[in-house]
Scaffold this active site. Structure first.
Site, PDB file in Angstrom:
ATOM      1  N   CYS A  56       0.880  -1.168   0.000  1.00 23.88           N
ATOM      2  CA  CYS A  56       0.000   0.000   0.000  1.00 23.88           C
ATOM      3  C   CYS A  56       0.916   1.216   0.000  1.00 23.88           C
ATOM      4  O   CYS A  56       2.003   1.152  -0.559  1.00 23.88           O
ATOM      5  CB  CYS A  56      -0.972  -0.029   1.182  1.00 23.88           C
ATOM      6  SG  CYS A  56      -0.173   0.032   2.800  1.00 23.88           S
ATOM      7  N   SER A  57       0.511   2.289   0.654  1.00 21.93           N
ATOM      8  CA  SER A  57       1.360   3.488   0.675  1.00 21.93           C
ATOM      9  C   SER A  57       2.620   3.275   1.493  1.00 21.93           C
ATOM     10  O   SER A  57       3.730   3.522   1.017  1.00 21.93           O
ATOM     11  CB  SER A  57       0.584   4.685   1.234  1.00 21.93           C
ATOM     12  OG  SER A  57      -0.482   5.019   0.385  1.00 21.93           O
TER      13      SER A  57
END
Length: 165
Positions: free
Chosen positions: A97-98
């Site tokens: 993800c981020s």
């Protein structure tokens, strides 16, 4: 009087209220580390041999993603739909993800569903870009743009062009 009050607050808090947490502090705060991390360097070396799942929202994925990543999302993640397309429960899977918080949640669900070779990308796409590794847009062209999710989390992205929409 205000100066004395502020100085007192700073002394009492030890200035900690104003320090930015580093990435490892944030990950240890939000993650249980139930999923083994894989470094950006190790993923780069194995990128063509693993299945890469993007656990961000579609708006983030559309701005940029890792090469050959499969979008699975987070808020609307569908375990049944995902597992029906991933038949081999032993194939190496890397979820990102981020920065690595949402991806741990998705990886845990896959682990609970019987997948045995799952990794969480340490630092996520932000760390990937911070290491000058390539990301791609929907046309499969290299891009410097990264969806930075929010101002709070975007501070961990030090390279590339931050996109917030």
């Amino acid at each position: 009087m205000i100066k004395i009050y502020l100085l007192s607050v700073l002394i009492v808090t030890g200035f900690n209220g104003f320090a930015q947490e580093n990435l490892s502090e944030v990950l240890s705060k939000y993650n249980s580390e139930s999923i083994t991390y894989i470094s950006t360097e190790n993923l780069r070396a194995q990128q063509d041999e693993v299945l890469i799942l993007d656990a961000r929202e579609i708006e983030e994925f559309q701005v940029s993603h890792l090469k050959n990543a499969i979008y699975v999302g987070y808020d609307n993640f569908n375990l049944q739909a995902t597992t029906s397309s991933l038949k081999d429960t032993t194939k190496p899977i890397v979820v990102y993800c981020s920065i690595g918080v949402r991806s741990e949640d998705i990886a845990e669900q896959l682990k609970d569903a019987g997948y045995t070779n799952i990794y969480n990308l340490y630092g996520g796409i932000f760390e990937w870009k911070n290491k000058n590794l390539p990301v791609y847009n929907l046309k499969n062209n290299s891009t410097d743009s990264i969806h930075a999710y929010s101002k709070r989390w975007g501070k961990y992205l030090n390279k590339g062009i931050k996109v917030y929409e």
